[in-house]
Scaffold this motif. Structure first.
Motif, mmCIF file in Angstrom:
data_model
loop_
_atom_site.group_PDB
_atom_site.id
_atom_site.type_symbol
_atom_site.label_atom_id
_atom_site.label_comp_id
_atom_site.label_asym_id
_atom_site.label_seq_id
_atom_site.Cartn_x
_atom_site.Cartn_y
_atom_site.Cartn_z
ATOM 1 N N GLY A 5 0.820 -1.209 0.000
ATOM 2 C CA GLY A 5 0.000 0.000 0.000
ATOM 3 C C GLY A 5 0.854 1.259 0.000
ATOM 4 N N VAL A 6 1.947 1.241 0.763
ATOM 5 C CA VAL A 6 2.837 2.395 0.805
ATOM 6 C C VAL A 6 3.497 2.610 -0.558
ATOM 7 N N ALA A 7 3.942 1.521 -1.178
ATOM 8 C CA ALA A 7 4.602 1.632 -2.479
ATOM 9 C C ALA A 7 3.642 2.161 -3.540
ATOM 10 N N LEU A 8 2.436 1.638 -3.570
ATOM 11 C CA LEU A 8 1.454 2.091 -4.555
ATOM 12 C C LEU A 8 1.064 3.550 -4.312
ATOM 13 N N LEU A 9 0.912 3.915 -3.054
ATOM 14 C CA LEU A 9 0.602 5.291 -2.699
ATOM 15 C C LEU A 9 1.725 6.226 -3.148
ATOM 16 N N ALA A 10 2.966 5.829 -2.908
ATOM 17 C CA ALA A 10 4.111 6.664 -3.294
ATOM 18 C C ALA A 10 4.193 6.832 -4.810
ATOM 19 N N ILE A 11 3.976 5.748 -5.531
ATOM 20 C CA ILE A 11 4.016 5.824 -6.997
ATOM 21 C C ILE A 11 2.924 6.766 -7.505
ATOM 22 N N CYS A 12 1.716 6.614 -6.977
ATOM 23 C CA CYS A 12 0.611 7.482 -7.402
ATOM 24 C C CYS A 12 0.903 8.942 -7.063
ATOM 25 N N LEU A 13 1.466 9.181 -5.875
ATOM 26 C CA LEU A 13 1.764 10.547 -5.473
ATOM 27 C C LEU A 13 2.822 11.163 -6.383
ATOM 28 N N LEU A 14 3.879 10.423 -6.683
ATOM 29 C CA LEU A 14 4.928 10.962 -7.550
ATOM 30 C C LEU A 14 4.403 11.266 -8.948
ATOM 31 N N ILE A 15 3.635 10.352 -9.500
ATOM 32 C CA ILE A 15 3.062 10.581 -10.833
ATOM 33 C C ILE A 15 2.095 11.765 -10.791
ATOM 34 N N GLY A 16 1.270 11.837 -9.752
ATOM 35 C CA GLY A 16 0.319 12.941 -9.626
ATOM 36 C C GLY A 16 1.011 14.289 -9.498
ATOM 37 N N VAL A 17 2.096 14.350 -8.719
ATOM 38 C CA VAL A 17 2.824 15.612 -8.560
ATOM 39 C C VAL A 17 3.441 16.048 -9.889
ATOM 40 N N VAL A 18 4.020 15.096 -10.616
ATOM 41 C CA VAL A 18 4.601 15.430 -11.922
ATOM 42 C C VAL A 18 3.517 15.918 -12.879
ATOM 43 N N LEU A 19 2.389 15.216 -12.924
ATOM 44 C CA LEU A 19 1.293 15.651 -13.803
ATOM 45 C C LEU A 19 0.741 17.012 -13.382
ATOM 46 N N GLY A 20 0.648 17.258 -12.073
ATOM 47 C CA GLY A 20 0.179 18.551 -11.578
ATOM 48 C C GLY A 20 1.122 19.683 -11.959
#
Length: 141
Positions: A5-20
């Motif tokens: 869960g932590v790994a998936l959350l981190a991946i989503c957060l990093l991708i989301g920040v880059v897209l933002g």
């Protein structure tokens, strides 16, 4: 597997920040525009996709549920300090709108928490589903 869960959350957060950041640059704004929200949407969609295809074990689902629940308060805390700073710069109308939104939200909590209501016994019998395979059958409402 809470770590999944932590790994998936981190991946989503990093991708989301880059897209933002990319969205902010494309709009000419010197800020991250919706990156955390995009990350939340990605997390929900990925978890739903993996659950539908039975790619997640029960411990992995529990870990993802835990971190998904933790993610929402983190997002609210991150956006809250930005909104307060913006409201203070925006003047009394912005502050009044923020206070009104909070009060209305508080008033709607009891109304929304009653949402589902109680079912009668006939509806409950119709909604009973048998799960667990042939050897391990149990009722789930």
């Amino acid at each position: 597997m809470v770590i999944f869960g932590v790994a998936l959350l981190a991946i989503c957060l990093l991708i989301g920040v880059v897209l933002g950041e990319l969205l902010g640059v494309s709009l000419g704004v010197n800020a991250n525009v919706g990156g955390v929200g995009l990350a939340m949407i990605m997390l929900v969609l990925i978890v739903d996709y993996l659950k539908k295809r039975n790619k997640l074990s029960k411990p992995a689902q529990d870990g993802l549920s835990f971190w998904s629940a933790m993610y929402i308060p983190i997002v609210i805390a991150m956006s809250a300090n930005q909104n307060v700073a913006g409201a203070l710069d925006g003047g009394p109308l912005a502050i009044a709108a923020g206070v009104a939104a909070v009060i209305i939200s508080w008033l709607l909590v009891p109304v929304l928490s009653r949402g589902g209501g109680k079912q009668n016994e006939e509806d409950e019998e119709e909604n009973t589903v048998l799960v667990g395979g042939e050897s391990n059958v149990r009722n789930v409402n």
